[in-house]
Design a protein around this motif. Structure first.
Motif, mmCIF file in Angstrom:
data_model
loop_
_atom_site.group_PDB
_atom_site.id
_atom_site.type_symbol
_atom_site.label_atom_id
_atom_site.label_comp_id
_atom_site.label_asym_id
_atom_site.label_seq_id
_atom_site.Cartn_x
_atom_site.Cartn_y
_atom_site.Cartn_z
ATOM 1 N N LEU A 24 26.411 45.893 15.737
ATOM 2 C CA LEU A 24 25.128 45.190 15.744
ATOM 3 C C LEU A 24 24.261 45.650 16.908
ATOM 4 O O LEU A 24 24.705 45.719 18.050
ATOM 5 N N ASP A 25 23.001 45.943 16.598
ATOM 6 C CA ASP A 25 22.034 46.353 17.616
ATOM 7 C C ASP A 25 21.048 45.220 17.905
ATOM 8 O O ASP A 25 20.553 45.077 19.013
ATOM 9 N N TRP A 26 20.733 44.431 16.874
ATOM 10 C CA TRP A 26 19.870 43.257 17.002
ATOM 11 C C TRP A 26 20.124 42.345 15.808
ATOM 12 O O TRP A 26 20.664 42.782 14.786
ATOM 13 N N VAL A 27 19.762 41.088 15.927
ATOM 14 C CA VAL A 27 19.882 40.144 14.823
ATOM 15 C C VAL A 27 18.647 39.253 14.789
ATOM 16 O O VAL A 27 17.948 39.109 15.793
ATOM 17 N N ARG A 28 18.402 38.685 13.639
ATOM 18 C CA ARG A 28 17.356 37.669 13.510
ATOM 19 C C ARG A 28 17.997 36.391 12.975
ATOM 20 O O ARG A 28 18.630 36.395 11.918
ATOM 21 N N ILE A 29 17.844 35.321 13.730
ATOM 22 C CA ILE A 29 18.399 34.021 13.356
ATOM 23 C C ILE A 29 17.272 33.163 12.776
ATOM 24 O O ILE A 29 16.191 33.067 13.359
ATOM 25 N N HIS A 53 10.744 25.608 10.956
ATOM 26 C CA HIS A 53 11.449 26.879 10.833
ATOM 27 C C HIS A 53 11.325 27.644 12.149
ATOM 28 O O HIS A 53 10.235 27.769 12.711
ATOM 29 N N THR A 54 12.450 28.148 12.623
ATOM 30 C CA THR A 54 12.469 28.946 13.844
ATOM 31 C C THR A 54 13.178 30.266 13.566
ATOM 32 O O THR A 54 14.328 30.269 13.113
ATOM 33 N N TRP A 55 12.466 31.363 13.806
ATOM 34 C CA TRP A 55 13.060 32.695 13.692
ATOM 35 C C TRP A 55 13.225 33.248 15.109
ATOM 36 O O TRP A 55 12.265 33.255 15.890
ATOM 37 N N SER A 56 14.413 33.721 15.428
ATOM 38 C CA SER A 56 14.675 34.266 16.765
ATOM 39 C C SER A 56 15.224 35.680 16.636
ATOM 40 O O SER A 56 16.278 35.888 16.020
ATOM 41 N N TYR A 57 14.481 36.634 17.192
ATOM 42 C CA TYR A 57 14.977 38.002 17.269
ATOM 43 C C TYR A 57 15.771 38.135 18.566
ATOM 44 O O TYR A 57 15.236 37.915 19.653
ATOM 45 N N GLY A 70 16.805 40.774 25.335
ATOM 46 C CA GLY A 70 16.212 39.450 25.373
ATOM 47 C C GLY A 70 15.946 38.916 23.986
ATOM 48 O O GLY A 70 16.576 39.335 23.010
ATOM 49 N N ARG A 71 14.961 38.017 23.883
ATOM 50 C CA ARG A 71 14.681 37.374 22.596
ATOM 51 C C ARG A 71 13.194 37.079 22.443
ATOM 52 O O ARG A 71 12.455 36.944 23.420
ATOM 53 N N LYS A 72 12.787 36.951 21.184
ATOM 54 C CA LYS A 72 11.420 36.552 20.865
ATOM 55 C C LYS A 72 11.498 35.597 19.680
ATOM 56 O O LYS A 72 12.194 35.868 18.694
ATOM 57 N N ILE A 124 3.677 30.527 15.024
ATOM 58 C CA ILE A 124 3.494 30.418 16.473
ATOM 59 C C ILE A 124 4.528 31.312 17.159
ATOM 60 O O ILE A 124 5.721 30.991 17.181
ATOM 61 N N PRO A 125 4.078 32.453 17.715
ATOM 62 C CA PRO A 125 5.029 33.333 18.410
ATOM 63 C C PRO A 125 5.156 32.968 19.884
ATOM 64 O O PRO A 125 4.258 32.371 20.473
ATOM 65 N N THR A 126 6.281 33.312 20.470
ATOM 66 C CA THR A 126 6.454 33.171 21.913
ATOM 67 C C THR A 126 6.474 34.565 22.523
ATOM 68 O O THR A 126 6.638 35.561 21.828
ATOM 69 N N SER A 127 6.282 34.638 23.816
ATOM 70 C CA SER A 127 6.369 35.925 24.490
ATOM 71 C C SER A 127 7.821 36.391 24.514
ATOM 72 O O SER A 127 8.747 35.575 24.501
ATOM 73 N N PHE A 128 8.011 37.683 24.533
ATOM 74 C CA PHE A 128 9.357 38.233 24.632
ATOM 75 C C PHE A 128 9.963 37.821 25.971
ATOM 76 O O PHE A 128 9.355 37.997 27.017
ATOM 77 N N VAL A 129 11.147 37.235 25.913
ATOM 78 C CA VAL A 129 11.824 36.780 27.121
ATOM 79 C C VAL A 129 12.942 37.758 27.441
ATOM 80 O O VAL A 129 13.897 37.901 26.667
#
Length: 265
Positions: A174-179, A197-201, A206-208, A226-231
């Motif tokens: 796994l390199d990345w996942v989306r929850i 609904h919440t999508w988390s990359y 980190g995560r977005k 509604i996006p959040t900044s990349f953390v």
């Protein structure tokens, strides 16, 4: 596109009445049984010529009884894997605490492992992730982080349905996942009419997150996301904090049992 999922996420398979259904939905019906199967059992009752007679198929459905032998077998297999409850060994109080409260909400380590095994036997895959306290200000150094417990990670289980997209590296890891998580939104004592609904990359750095609240029967509106900044998570240290747990196809219990289970329905 947040609504596009991985091709292997919930691929369509045939069910006895001739329609197509997502494999996660099919195996959830077979494992849970009960009211869920009763609601959906028309999918699993094979069509017959005599069903064209008015009322005949309804009569067949009302008499059809489902006993989830596959679920009982899977639970027995999961319970037989360990000769005793699995434990994390370590003299440090942190490791001892994980055995009793592995996820921060009171689940013990053994219960999480058994649940993880059942998920894998039913759906072929599940995920084990590491989470860290979210309400603490990032520390400048590793030493500073150790003092207030900022590195006191917890283990969480994610079901096959929770992770709807992912990518792998050249080694197949796994390199990345989306929850994608869905939470009912209630106002007062009434039944929930909306859902959040919440999508988390999640990446190795980190995560977005993206969120949207909508009515349960409404379609998604991309303009209301509604996006959040990349953390950036320095705690990840370039390592994806989620691993996929799978079994070979030959050990995928529900996949092997489902045809027999449906034959005796």
């Amino acid at each position: 596109d947040l609504l596009n999922t991985h091709p292997e996420y919930n691929k369509t398979v045939s069910v006895p009445n001739g329609t197509q259904l997502g494999i996660l939905d099919k195996y959830q019906d077979l494992y849970e049984g009960g009211e869920r199967f009763e609601k959906n059992k028309n999918r699993y009752l094979r069509n017959r010529q005599v069903d064209k007679v008015p009322g005949y198929r309804d009569a067949r459905l009302s008499c059809a009884h489902y006993t989830g032998q596959a679920a009982s077998l899977i639970d027995w297999i999961a319970g037989s894997i360990f000769t005793k409850n699995p434990q994390i060994e370590g003299k440090d109080p942190y490791w001892e605490d994980l055995n009793d409260n592995v996820d921060g909400v009171g689940t013990d380590f053994a219960a999480l492992m058994y649940d993880l095994i059942i998920q894998v036997l039913v759906y072929h895959r599940a995920y084990l992730g590491v989470t860290f306290p979210q309400d603490m200000a990032p520390s400048a150094t590793l030493a500073d982080a150790l003092k207030p417990g900022e590195l006191d990670g917890r283990l969480v289980k994610l079901c096959a349905r929770d992770v709807d997209d992912w990518g792998v590296d050249e080694y197949g890891e796994l390199d990345w996942v989306r929850i994608h998580l869905i939470k009912p939104v209630r106002t007062g004592v009434s039944q929930a009419e909306k859902e959040l609904h919440t999508w988390s990359y999640i990446t190795k750095d980190g995560r977005k997150d993206f969120t949207q609240e909508k009515g349960i029967s409404e379609s998604f509106d991309k303009t209301k996301l509604i996006p959040t900044s990349f953390v950036k998570e320095y705690l990840y240290d370039g390592i994806l904090p989620i691993v996929q747990v799978k079994v070979p196809h030959g050990l995928w219990a529900m996949n092997r049992l489902q045809s027999t289970q449906l034959a005796i329905f």
